[in-house]
Design a protein around this motif. Structure first.
Motif, short mmCIF file in Angstrom:
data_model
loop_
_atom_site.label_atom_id
_atom_site.label_comp_id
_atom_site.label_asym_id
_atom_site.label_seq_id
_atom_site.Cartn_x
_atom_site.Cartn_y
_atom_site.Cartn_z
N MET A 1 -0.17 -0.72 -2.18
CA MET A 1 -0.17 0.56 -2.89
C MET A 1 -1.01 0.44 -4.16
O MET A 1 -0.51 0.04 -5.21
CB MET A 1 1.26 0.98 -3.24
N PRO A 2 -2.29 0.77 -4.10
CA PRO A 2 -3.15 0.67 -5.28
C PRO A 2 -2.65 1.56 -6.43
O PRO A 2 -1.97 2.57 -6.21
CB PRO A 2 -4.51 1.16 -4.76
N GLY A 3 -3.00 1.15 -7.64
CA GLY A 3 -2.66 1.93 -8.82
C GLY A 3 -3.87 2.63 -9.39
O GLY A 3 -4.98 2.56 -8.84
N PRO A 4 -3.72 3.29 -10.52
CA PRO A 4 -4.84 4.06 -11.10
C PRO A 4 -6.03 3.21 -11.50
O PRO A 4 -7.16 3.71 -11.56
CB PRO A 4 -4.21 4.75 -12.32
N LEU A 5 -5.82 1.92 -11.77
CA LEU A 5 -6.93 1.05 -12.19
C LEU A 5 -7.43 0.16 -11.06
O LEU A 5 -8.35 -0.63 -11.27
CB LEU A 5 -6.49 0.18 -13.37
N SER A 6 -6.86 0.28 -9.88
CA SER A 6 -7.21 -0.62 -8.78
C SER A 6 -8.67 -0.47 -8.37
O SER A 6 -9.36 -1.46 -8.08
CB SER A 6 -6.30 -0.39 -7.57
N LEU B 1 1.01 -12.90 -19.22
CA LEU B 1 -0.28 -12.21 -19.27
C LEU B 1 -0.85 -11.98 -17.88
O LEU B 1 -1.38 -10.90 -17.58
CB LEU B 1 -1.27 -13.00 -20.12
N THR B 2 -0.76 -12.99 -17.00
CA THR B 2 -1.27 -12.80 -15.64
C THR B 2 -0.46 -11.76 -14.88
O THR B 2 -1.02 -10.98 -14.10
CB THR B 2 -1.28 -14.13 -14.88
N GLN B 3 0.83 -11.72 -15.13
CA GLN B 3 1.66 -10.72 -14.48
C GLN B 3 1.35 -9.32 -15.00
O GLN B 3 1.40 -8.33 -14.24
CB GLN B 3 3.15 -11.04 -14.67
N LEU B 4 1.02 -9.20 -16.27
CA LEU B 4 0.65 -7.90 -16.82
C LEU B 4 -0.66 -7.39 -16.18
O LEU B 4 -0.82 -6.18 -15.98
CB LEU B 4 0.51 -7.98 -18.34
N TRP B 5 -1.57 -8.31 -15.87
CA TRP B 5 -2.79 -7.91 -15.17
C TRP B 5 -2.44 -7.35 -13.79
O TRP B 5 -3.01 -6.34 -13.36
CB TRP B 5 -3.74 -9.09 -15.05
N LEU B 6 -1.49 -7.97 -13.11
CA LEU B 6 -1.06 -7.47 -11.80
C LEU B 6 -0.35 -6.13 -11.93
O LEU B 6 -0.50 -5.26 -11.07
CB LEU B 6 -0.15 -8.50 -11.13
N VAL B 7 0.40 -5.95 -13.00
CA VAL B 7 1.05 -4.66 -13.25
C VAL B 7 0.00 -3.57 -13.40
O VAL B 7 0.13 -2.46 -12.86
CB VAL B 7 1.93 -4.73 -14.51
N PRO C 1 -4.85 7.22 -7.33
CA PRO C 1 -3.55 6.57 -7.11
C PRO C 1 -2.72 6.58 -8.38
O PRO C 1 -3.23 6.44 -9.49
CB PRO C 1 -3.93 5.15 -6.70
N ARG C 2 -1.42 6.75 -8.22
CA ARG C 2 -0.51 6.82 -9.36
C ARG C 2 0.14 5.47 -9.61
O ARG C 2 0.21 4.61 -8.74
CB ARG C 2 0.58 7.86 -9.11
N ARG D 1 -12.54 9.41 -4.39
CA ARG D 1 -12.26 8.03 -4.76
C ARG D 1 -12.18 7.11 -3.54
O ARG D 1 -12.28 5.90 -3.67
CB ARG D 1 -10.96 7.95 -5.56
N TRP D 2 -11.95 7.70 -2.39
CA TRP D 2 -11.89 6.94 -1.15
C TRP D 2 -12.94 7.47 -0.17
O TRP D 2 -13.24 8.66 -0.17
CB TRP D 2 -10.52 7.06 -0.48
N VAL D 3 -13.45 6.59 0.63
CA VAL D 3 -14.27 6.97 1.78
C VAL D 3 -13.47 6.58 3.02
O VAL D 3 -13.01 5.43 3.12
CB VAL D 3 -15.63 6.25 1.77
#
Length: 487
Positions: A194-199, A244-250, A384-385, A463-465
């Motif tokens: 489930m991608p997020g807004p920054l994915s 910090l690495t987990q925040l990047w994943l968030v 994506p939200r 945003r998607w093809v």
């Protein structure tokens, strides 16, 4: 008592506050997610009704409050009680009393949520479910404001973080080649469940940076966890790297409460002086006069011994060539094995559910309308939200279908619910194209999705093809649907 100095971790009060309140907040979200989704997915009239499953639970000996009887009313009562207890713990109220009070509160959350997980079937088969159970049981013995934090429990929480991180790292090294040749992130941001807004922006980063991501992941999961057991401030620095690495994943995806649980639990390795050095407003001294009653010492040491005994098989699993991922070795879901994304899918195949009101589904003039989900990709123009740490269970299970088989029992029952316009099922969706009405026919299509590059987005605003692949389930109606084995 001087002889208790080894047991009292007086420099870890901030860690205890984060562990107790943070874990309680995750339980609050878990019970809220269950209250909103469980009846439609697994309730008396759900896609996989719990009453039909109870015989299996009894044979397997799984502990659950619903062992002999389930009702949606009882499930809702359990969730509301869990929400209330979780909220009190987040506010810190039970922690102001004797140490047995927060212990009972957390053990109640642990048992009630375990009761749900043990009847949740495929919709509760995620690794973060047992992670939350183990975390809730362990932090139950951190005591209250009337006692210093027990060192042995903090070490056990660090051991949990070690298994979570190092287990995930070893799964990757033993898994797909993409983790070893550093190409995993060429695909992961685009193909994650489930991608997020920054994915999309993360996916469009230059490929050399994606290789740096993989290297950073290996360092954080295979090297850093060992330093969690080092003296301070090394342990605190190691915890900071994991956070910090987990925040990047968030920020780059939606993984329910998995990343937030890792962040919260990592604070077990952060002492008050380290926390104060980073955030000066955190006090260095909390309640230096607090003492540990002998009875509480006995309870904590007994639990410590129990969890150490349970640690034998998970420890062997970490170094096994046939390493298990997200597995429990005892019926109480304690001291589990963890891991995620041993392999990364290279293409994103989306299952799309459509309906039509036309009488003839094969008519060239048919108008098929697409059902929209809350989190999973559908509309190619929609950003994506961010849903995590809230968990959208139906959306996640839709992602797994192309990786397994679309011919899942629950999916056919889901289509039946759409044909009858079942209100609880429709509330799980983000968009009902029939506004609560019944379609005559439904079908399942598959599409190949990829993120649009910057030039494509500027031209189309999409945003998607997506490219159509094949019809996974042909048109079904209430009158003509195929006869299924479980009907």
């Amino acid at each position: 008592m001087e002889w208790l100095s080894w047991f009292d971790a007086r420099d870890y009060e901030f860690a205890r506050q984060v562990l107790q309140r943070g874990t309680a907040a995750l339980y609050f979200l878990a019970f809220l997610s269950t209250l909103n989704q469980f009846p439609a997915l697994l309730g008396e009239r759900g896609l996989l009704p719990v009453p039909d499953f109870l015989g299996v639970v009894r044979r397997m000996g799984r502990p659950t409050l619903f062992r002999w009887r389930y009702s949606d009313r009882l499930l809702r009562a359990v969730c509301i009680f869990g929400l209330a207890v979780s909220a009190l713990l987040v506010l810190g109220l039970p922690q102001t009393g004797p140490p047995w009070l927060p212990m009972i509160a957390f053990l109640a959350l642990w048992f009630l949520y375990m009761s749900i997980v043990n009847v949740g079937q495929t919709f509760y088969g995620f690794g973060w479910e047992v992670l939350l159970l183990e975390a809730g049981f362990t932090v139950a013995f951190l005591g209250s404001d009337q006692t210093p934090p027990p060192a042995t429990i903090l070490v056990l929480v660090v051991w949990l973080v070690f298994r979570l991180e190092f287990g995930a790292g070893m799964i990757k090294m033993r898994g797909g080649r993409e983790w070893r040749d550093l190409t995993a992130m060429f695909y992961h941001h685009e193909t994650q469940p489930m991608p997020g807004p920054l994915s999309r922006q993360a996916h469009l980063l230059p490929r050399p940076l994606h290789k740096v991501e993989v290297l950073g992941n290996h360092f954080a999961q295979l090297v850093v966890p060992f330093f969690l057991f080092a003296p301070q401030p090394v342990a605190g620095i190691a915890a900071g790297i994991i956070i910090l690495t987990q925040l990047w994943l968030v920020g780059s995806g939606n993984f329910a409460w998995l990343n937030w649980a890792a962040i919260i639990l990592a604070f077990a390795a952060v002492s008050d002086p380290v926390a104060h050095a980073v955030f000066p407003f955190i006090p260095l001294e909390w309640h230096s006069g607090a003492t540990t009653p002998v009875w509480w010492l006995v309870v904590v040491l007994a639990v410590t011994l129990l969890l150490l005994v349970f640690s034998y098989r998970p420890l062997l699993n970490l170094f096994s060539r046939e390493q298990l991922m997200n597995a429990s070795f005892n019926r109480w879901r304690l001291v589990n094995a963890y891991g995620a994304f041993g392999t990364v899918t290279k293409q994103r195949i989306e299952v799309v559910v459509e309906g039509t009101s036309d009488e003839d589904p094969d008519s060239p003039d048919e108008a098929w309308l697409e059902y929209g989900f809350k989190g999973k990709p559908g509309d190619v123009r929609r950003m994506p939200r961010q849903w995590a740490p809230y968990h959208l269970r139906l959306d996640w299970m839709m992602w797994f279908l192309p990786l397994r088989t679309v011919h899942e029992e629950w999916l056919y029952r889901f289509l039946d619910k759409l044909l009858t316009a079942d209100p609880p099922t429709l509330r799980l969706l983000g968009h009902d194209p029939f506004d609560g009405g019944r379609p005559r026919w439904v079908r399942v299509q598959t599409y190949l999705y990829r993120f649009a590059n910057r030039a494509e987005f500027r031209t189309t605003g999409e945003r998607w093809v997506r490219v159509p692949l094949y019809e996974a389930i042909p048109p079904m109606s209430l009158d003509s649907r195929r006869r299924l084995p479980w009907q």
